[in-house]
Every structure is written in C-alpha cells, then in structure tokens.
Enzyme design. Structure first.
Site, short mmCIF file in Angstrom:
data_model
loop_
_atom_site.label_atom_id
_atom_site.label_comp_id
_atom_site.label_asym_id
_atom_site.label_seq_id
_atom_site.Cartn_x
_atom_site.Cartn_y
_atom_site.Cartn_z
CE1 TYR A 1 -3.89 1.95 -0.22
CE2 TYR A 1 -3.45 2.69 2.03
CZ TYR A 1 -4.18 2.78 0.84
OH TYR A 1 -5.19 3.68 0.74
CE LYS B 1 -19.89 -19.87 -15.39
NZ LYS B 1 -20.87 -19.25 -16.29
CD GLU C 1 -23.79 -17.62 -15.29
OE1 GLU C 1 -24.12 -18.75 -14.91
OE2 GLU C 1 -22.87 -17.43 -16.09
CG ASP C 2 -28.31 -17.44 -14.81
OD1 ASP C 2 -28.17 -18.19 -15.79
OD2 ASP C 2 -28.10 -17.81 -13.64
CG ASP D 1 -28.19 -18.68 -22.35
OD1 ASP D 1 -28.07 -19.51 -21.43
OD2 ASP D 1 -29.09 -17.83 -22.41
#
Length: 237
Positions: free
Chosen positions: A113, A168, A210-211, A236
C-alpha cells in the site's frame, strides 16, 4: 421416490430416550420412507437422554419434510431442530477475497500500500498496457447478471441471483484458477446494463454475462464486444 446424494440433504438433531436401540429404529424408519441415511453422530450421551445428529438425503424438499415427520412419530424421539445442509453451506456466502502477499509488518505495508503503491500507479498511468500484468485485471472476470433468467427459476431479481453468481465465481477459481466476482445489477434495462458493465470493465480481464433473459442477452453481448477491448461472453453460448 428416489433420494439424491446431497441436493436435498438434511441433518436432524434428535433427543432420544437413553436406549441405543432407538437409533436403529430411526434409521429403519427413514429408509422405509425412501430416505438415505448418510451419517449418524452421537453428539451427547447422558443417563437421561441421547443427543443424536442424523443426516439423510431426500428426493426433494417435500420429501425431506416427510422424513422429519416420520421420525417424529417414533416413540421416545424428539426432533429438536432440522438443518438443511445446502443452506448451511451458503451461510456467509461461498467466496471471499484474500491477500496474495504477506502483510505482517510496516515494510510489507509500505510496498503493498502506501507509499510504494503510488509508484506502481504512476507507472501504469504512463504505460496503461501494463495494467493486466501489474494488477489483478489480467486474471479476473466479472460475472454479471440482472437476475432475469436464473437457472430454471426465471426472473427472480439480482439479490436472489447472487448465490448462483457466487457459485459461478467459485467454479472459475476451482477449475481455472481465475478470480471472478459476482456483479448483480439492479436494472433490467439493456442500455443501463451495457453502461454499467462498460464502467466497471477497467477492473476486469473478461466479462461473463450470466442468466440474463433472451433476447436482451444477445444484444448486450454484441454491444459490449464492440465497445470493450476484453473478452465478453454469455453463459448460453
């Protein structure tokens, strides 16, 4: 009615009479009702009662209720509580963020950091092509949904879709060692979804849609592929 291995698995905590023969009666009753006993654990043994955890598999949710009911009919057995093992697995979510570098002392912090990280940011501002190499972007995917076509459940909204998106993301990590994060958008407007993904894209190396219900999903995918310089794909495909 065939029971499944784990999808509808429950654990019943039973208070029973101090007779170990009761355990056999419980297992027999569950088997006769079509359930599969997968574990019997003695949680406590006292002179006045036994505390037993019985884990069994059912065919579906209704069947699991039937198994509980048949155990409740056994004399000397009290069903104290029932836990759905699938719900238990989801408590607190299924994924988390962990650090890849040690943060044990001031020296570690100064590099991971401030002030050290500022040097890396300045270098990336001067050479944006190095962002995938020097950040998580090169191995990260956004799993994006609007909750409009979740599994076989339909349009259940972004909140209810979150467990599926977590799953997922877990698959990405387990099978490809890719860091993925669920992004559940509170809109089902095509333009808004496209804009939202475009705005978060700098932090990811790929977008997994997704979906999202058809045919909007295909339009969203096509537009994002055109506007972004990272892979965009839909579940899909």
């Amino acid at each position: 009615m065939a029971a499944t291995p784990s999808s509808y698995s429950i654990t019943m905590r039973l208070y029973t009479a101090p007779d170990h023969g009761v355990i056999g009666a419980v297992a027999t009753k569950i088997s006769e009702a079509g359930g599969i006993v997968t574990a019997i654990d003695m949680a406590e043994s006292r002179h006045d009662r036994l505390v037993v955890d019985v884990t069994c598999s059912a065919a579906n949710e209704e069947h699991s209720h039937q198994l509980v009911a048949c155990v409740e009919e056994i004399r000397g057995v009290e069903v104290h509580k029932v836990s759905d093992r699938t719900f238990l697995l989801h408590i607190g979510g299924k994924i988390e963020v962990t650090s890849k570098v040690p943060l044990k002392n001031r020296d570690d912090l100064s590099m991971a950091y401030t002030p050290g990280v500022g040097r890396v940011s300045s270098a990336l501002a001067a050479n944006p092509a190095d962002v995938p190499r020097l950040t998580i972007k090169g191995n990260s995917v956004a799993v994006v949904t609007d909750g409009s076509a979740v599994l076989g459940l339909g349009n259940i909204g972004p909140g209810a879709a979150l467990p599926v998106m977590e799953g997922k993301a877990a698959l990405f990590k387990r099978f490809a060692n890719i860091n993925a994060w669920p992004i559940c958008l509170a809109t089902q407007d095509t333009d808004e979804i496209v804009k939202a993904v475009e705005m978060i894209a700098p932090g990811f190396g790929g977008i997994n849609l997704e979906d999202i219900a058809a045919p909007r999903c295909f339009e969203i995918e096509a537009r994002l592929r055109k506007s972004l310089d990272i892979p965009v794909f839909h579940d899909d495909q």
